[in-house]
Design a protein around this motif. Structure first.
Motif, PDB file in Angstrom:
ATOM      1  N   SER A  34     -79.237 -16.234  13.820  1.00 58.99           N
ATOM      2  CA  SER A  34     -80.168 -16.396  12.703  1.00 58.99           C
ATOM      3  C   SER A  34     -79.699 -17.565  11.853  1.00 58.99           C
ATOM      4  CB  SER A  34     -80.180 -15.120  11.858  1.00 58.99           C
ATOM      5  OG  SER A  34     -78.924 -14.972  11.229  1.00 58.99           O
ATOM      6  N   PRO A  35     -80.535 -18.051  10.945  1.00 66.57           N
ATOM      7  CA  PRO A  35     -80.074 -19.110  10.043  1.00 66.57           C
ATOM      8  C   PRO A  35     -78.826 -18.697   9.268  1.00 66.57           C
ATOM      9  CG  PRO A  35     -82.444 -18.898   9.898  1.00 66.57           C
ATOM     10  CD  PRO A  35     -81.955 -17.760  10.758  1.00 66.57           C
ATOM     11  N   GLU A  36     -78.807 -17.462   8.793  1.00 62.74           N
ATOM     12  CA  GLU A  36     -77.659 -16.991   8.018  1.00 62.74           C
ATOM     13  C   GLU A  36     -76.406 -16.914   8.885  1.00 62.74           C
ATOM     14  OE1 GLU A  36     -80.738 -15.651   7.953  1.00 62.74           O
ATOM     15  OE2 GLU A  36     -81.269 -16.274   5.923  1.00 62.74           O
ATOM     16  N   ARG A  37     -76.560 -16.472  10.125  1.00 59.98           N
ATOM     17  CA  ARG A  37     -75.415 -16.369  11.025  1.00 59.98           C
ATOM     18  C   ARG A  37     -74.943 -17.754  11.476  1.00 59.98           C
ATOM     19  NH1 ARG A  37     -76.000 -11.931  15.265  1.00 59.98           N
ATOM     20  NH2 ARG A  37     -75.519 -10.723  13.428  1.00 59.98           N
ATOM     21  N   ALA A  38     -75.885 -18.685  11.669  1.00 58.30           N
ATOM     22  CA  ALA A  38     -75.502 -20.042  12.075  1.00 58.30           C
ATOM     23  C   ALA A  38     -74.621 -20.698  11.023  1.00 58.30           C
ATOM     24  CB  ALA A  38     -76.756 -20.883  12.315  1.00 58.30           C
ATOM     25  N   LEU A  39     -74.872 -20.382   9.743  1.00 54.82           N
ATOM     26  CA  LEU A  39     -74.067 -20.973   8.670  1.00 54.82           C
ATOM     27  C   LEU A  39     -72.615 -20.504   8.691  1.00 54.82           C
ATOM     28  CD1 LEU A  39     -76.477 -21.079   5.614  1.00 54.82           C
ATOM     29  CD2 LEU A  39     -75.560 -22.986   6.924  1.00 54.82           C
ATOM     30  N   ARG A  40     -72.319 -19.452   9.462  1.00 49.79           N
ATOM     31  CA  ARG A  40     -70.936 -18.989   9.586  1.00 49.79           C
ATOM     32  C   ARG A  40     -70.109 -19.919  10.474  1.00 49.79           C
ATOM     33  NH1 ARG A  40     -72.453 -12.755  10.824  1.00 49.79           N
ATOM     34  NH2 ARG A  40     -73.606 -12.378   8.903  1.00 49.79           N
ATOM     35  N   CYS A  41     -70.782 -20.751  11.256  1.00 49.48           N
ATOM     36  CA  CYS A  41     -70.098 -21.729  12.093  1.00 49.48           C
ATOM     37  C   CYS A  41     -69.726 -22.919  11.205  1.00 49.48           C
ATOM     38  CB  CYS A  41     -71.021 -22.183  13.217  1.00 49.48           C
ATOM     39  SG  CYS A  41     -70.350 -23.538  14.192  1.00 49.48           S
ATOM     40  N   PRO A  42     -68.456 -23.277  11.139  1.00 43.48           N
ATOM     41  CA  PRO A  42     -68.039 -24.365  10.234  1.00 43.48           C
ATOM     42  C   PRO A  42     -68.787 -25.677  10.441  1.00 43.48           C
ATOM     43  CG  PRO A  42     -66.128 -23.201  11.074  1.00 43.48           C
ATOM     44  CD  PRO A  42     -67.315 -22.669  11.819  1.00 43.48           C
ATOM     45  N   ALA A  43     -69.084 -26.028  11.690  1.00 49.78           N
ATOM     46  CA  ALA A  43     -69.786 -27.291  11.946  1.00 49.78           C
ATOM     47  C   ALA A  43     -71.205 -27.251  11.384  1.00 49.78           C
ATOM     48  CB  ALA A  43     -69.817 -27.577  13.444  1.00 49.78           C
ATOM     49  N   VAL A  44     -71.892 -26.140  11.565  1.00 51.55           N
ATOM     50  CA  VAL A  44     -73.255 -25.999  11.046  1.00 51.55           C
ATOM     51  C   VAL A  44     -73.224 -25.994   9.527  1.00 51.55           C
ATOM     52  CG1 VAL A  44     -75.288 -24.492  10.940  1.00 51.55           C
ATOM     53  CG2 VAL A  44     -74.046 -24.765  13.097  1.00 51.55           C
ATOM     54  N   PHE A  45     -72.337 -25.209   8.956  1.00 54.53           N
ATOM     55  CA  PHE A  45     -72.223 -25.132   7.499  1.00 54.53           C
ATOM     56  C   PHE A  45     -71.956 -26.509   6.902  1.00 54.53           C
ATOM     57  CE2 PHE A  45     -69.777 -24.647   3.595  1.00 54.53           C
ATOM     58  CZ  PHE A  45     -70.624 -23.833   2.858  1.00 54.53           C
ATOM     59  N   ALA A  46     -71.008 -27.239   7.505  1.00 52.75           N
ATOM     60  CA  ALA A  46     -70.655 -28.562   6.984  1.00 52.75           C
ATOM     61  C   ALA A  46     -71.824 -29.530   7.084  1.00 52.75           C
ATOM     62  CB  ALA A  46     -69.445 -29.116   7.735  1.00 52.75           C
ATOM     63  N   GLY A  47     -72.532 -29.507   8.206  1.00 55.15           N
ATOM     64  CA  GLY A  47     -73.674 -30.399   8.372  1.00 55.15           C
ATOM     65  C   GLY A  47     -74.779 -30.119   7.367  1.00 55.15           C
ATOM     66  N   VAL A  48     -75.121 -28.846   7.196  1.00 54.12           N
ATOM     67  CA  VAL A  48     -76.157 -28.466   6.239  1.00 54.12           C
ATOM     68  C   VAL A  48     -75.715 -28.807   4.822  1.00 54.12           C
ATOM     69  CG1 VAL A  48     -77.400 -26.500   5.235  1.00 54.12           C
ATOM     70  CG2 VAL A  48     -77.129 -26.671   7.713  1.00 54.12           C
ATOM     71  N   ARG A  49     -74.470 -28.519   4.512  1.00 50.28           N
ATOM     72  CA  ARG A  49     -73.950 -28.784   3.165  1.00 50.28           C
ATOM     73  C   ARG A  49     -73.975 -30.272   2.830  1.00 50.28           C
ATOM     74  NH1 ARG A  49     -67.924 -27.421   0.842  1.00 50.28           N
ATOM     75  NH2 ARG A  49     -68.283 -28.322  -1.203  1.00 50.28           N
ATOM     76  N   VAL A  50     -73.504 -31.097   3.758  1.00 52.74           N
ATOM     77  CA  VAL A  50     -73.479 -32.538   3.505  1.00 52.74           C
ATOM     78  C   VAL A  50     -74.892 -33.067   3.302  1.00 52.74           C
ATOM     79  CG1 VAL A  50     -73.040 -34.783   4.602  1.00 52.74           C
ATOM     80  CG2 VAL A  50     -71.281 -33.014   4.625  1.00 52.74           C
ATOM     81  N   ARG A  51     -75.794 -32.675   4.184  1.00 52.63           N
ATOM     82  CA  ARG A  51     -77.182 -33.167   4.065  1.00 52.63           C
ATOM     83  C   ARG A  51     -77.808 -32.749   2.744  1.00 52.63           C
ATOM     84  NH1 ARG A  51     -81.754 -32.600   8.761  1.00 52.63           N
ATOM     85  NH2 ARG A  51     -83.541 -32.756   7.382  1.00 52.63           N
ATOM     86  N   CYS A  52     -77.648 -31.502   2.376  1.00 51.29           N
ATOM     87  CA  CYS A  52     -78.238 -31.000   1.129  1.00 51.29           C
ATOM     88  C   CYS A  52     -77.596 -31.647  -0.097  1.00 51.29           C
ATOM     89  CB  CYS A  52     -78.107 -29.486   1.045  1.00 51.29           C
ATOM     90  SG  CYS A  52     -79.102 -28.623   2.282  1.00 51.29           S
ATOM     91  N   GLU A  53     -76.275 -31.746  -0.103  1.00 54.13           N
ATOM     92  CA  GLU A  53     -75.589 -32.313  -1.267  1.00 54.13           C
ATOM     93  C   GLU A  53     -75.869 -33.800  -1.432  1.00 54.13           C
ATOM     94  OE1 GLU A  53     -71.468 -31.182  -1.000  1.00 54.13           O
ATOM     95  OE2 GLU A  53     -71.902 -29.136  -1.678  1.00 54.13           O
TER      96      GLU A  53
END
Length: 193
Positions: A34-53
């Motif tokens: 799920s989107p929430e579970r994907a964010l538990r993966c460090p690479a996914v979290f980092a990519g989403v975080r960088v893009r959003c920030e």
């Protein structure tokens, strides 16, 4: 010989409510992500975080066209203050952009309600993507948005909803959003078996 010291183990820890909210896409390895579970993966979290920030640091500036084909800031436009400074009393412009971008990446679209006083838009309020259903009028092909909230459901015109799709000009369902890329990243980060 096993190079990775961990082994995969599946456990179901979701309640009925979480299972409905935490919908998922099955990967080729038959693991639901799920989107929430994907964010538990460090690479996914980092990519989403960088893009959003990064997007959150960019100012939203409205311009008006001049007669000489030049442009100038439209600081007197009614929406300038909402988009550049603060879309509502509790959200900064940066936070608003980051939340809509996060929703677009993880859920396929971000939505905000244009709250009006008469005809004037006085605030923009982010709507959770799970609470919004887009419906297309077959006669006019205009989108309408059914929003589900604690008080029930209400349908809004396209004039009252800011819709930020993942891919400009489309409204794609979850499997066609950025989540398959997140699934691929999670598979790469997981141990090979």
């Amino acid at each position: 010989m096993q190079l990775w010291p961990f082994r995969a183990e599946r456990k179901s820890t979701t309640t009925g409510r979480e299972a409905l909210v935490d919908y998922a896409v099955r990967t080729s390895s038959d693991i639901a992500v799920s989107p929430e579970r994907a964010l538990r993966c460090p690479a996914v979290f980092a990519g989403v975080r960088v893009r959003c920030e990064v997007l959150g640091t960019l100012p939203i500036v409205l311009y008006k066209r001049r007669n000489d084909d030049g442009k100038e800031r439209a600081a007197d436009h009614p929406l300038y203050r909402l988009l550049h400074d603060r879309p509502n009393g509790w959200t900064s412009a940066a936070q608003f952009v980051m939340e809509l971008e996060h929703d677009a990446i993880m859920h396929g679209a971000g939505y905000a309600l244009a709250n009006r006083n008469g005809e004037r838009i006085v605030e923009l309020i982010r709507l959770h993507p799970h609470a919004v259903t887009e419906e297309i009028d077959r006669a006019t092909l205009e989108p309408a948005y059914r929003v589900t909230a604690a008080g029930g459901q209400r349908t809004y015109s396209w004039r009252d909803i800011l819709h930020v799709p993942t891919i400009v000009g489309t409204s794609m369902p979850l499997p066609s959003t950025a989540l398959p890329s997140a699934n691929a990243a999670k598979r790469l980060a997981s141990p090979s078996q």
